[in-house]
Enzyme design. Sequence first.
Site, PDB file in Angstrom:
ATOM      1  N   GLN A 109     -25.760 -22.382 -32.600  1.00 52.62           N
ATOM      2  CA  GLN A 109     -25.833 -23.327 -31.244  1.00 52.62           C
ATOM      3  C   GLN A 109     -25.825 -24.777 -32.006  1.00 52.62           C
ATOM      4  O   GLN A 109     -26.702 -25.312 -32.319  1.00 52.62           O
ATOM      5  CB  GLN A 109     -27.285 -23.282 -30.675  1.00 52.62           C
ATOM      6  N   PHE A 110     -24.354 -25.123 -32.225  1.00 53.82           N
ATOM      7  CA  PHE A 110     -24.166 -26.340 -32.885  1.00 53.82           C
ATOM      8  C   PHE A 110     -24.939 -27.477 -32.062  1.00 53.82           C
ATOM      9  O   PHE A 110     -25.018 -28.571 -32.487  1.00 53.82           O
ATOM     10  CB  PHE A 110     -22.617 -26.615 -33.103  1.00 53.82           C
ATOM     11  N   THR A 111     -24.878 -27.510 -30.670  1.00 51.13           N
ATOM     12  CA  THR A 111     -25.220 -28.761 -29.819  1.00 51.13           C
ATOM     13  C   THR A 111     -26.941 -28.941 -29.949  1.00 51.13           C
ATOM     14  O   THR A 111     -27.135 -29.771 -29.568  1.00 51.13           O
ATOM     15  CB  THR A 111     -25.102 -28.164 -28.397  1.00 51.13           C
TER      16      THR A 111
END
Length: 143
Positions: free
Chosen positions: A76-78
């Site tokens: 989950q890069f966000t």
Amino acid sequence: MRAVVQRVAGAAVTVDGETVGAIEGPGLCVLVGATHEDTPARAAQLARKLWTLRLFPGSPELSCSELGAPLLVISQFTLYGDARKGRRPTWNAAAPGPVAEPLVDAVVAELRALGATVATGRFGADMKVSLVNDGPFTVLLEV
């Protein structure tokens, strides 16, 4: 590394209508993000923390390692999005895919080496995550 950890009664992730990872609870759904200065050592540290963190009811509280509870780990890069300025988040703090993917894989590999049952999402895919949050109970971890 940063992780959003949710205690769940069950969770699944699908890509293009296909279930690519699922767990039956009690367990943990873990969203994992990496930043530029993260290392395999930090990935291993996060895995050990996830495996031994006491988040389940009991007296004393119990960990995944004590229950044999499964984990669903999803990249989950966000988690490293920054929306302090303006109306559109920036992703400057998020590690790029070639750096982040091996680190998320290292978290999963270390959990499995510790004896965990781990399901995963698919790195970089448009994933649909469904879960039943138990509690609700959500914790933010950073190592």
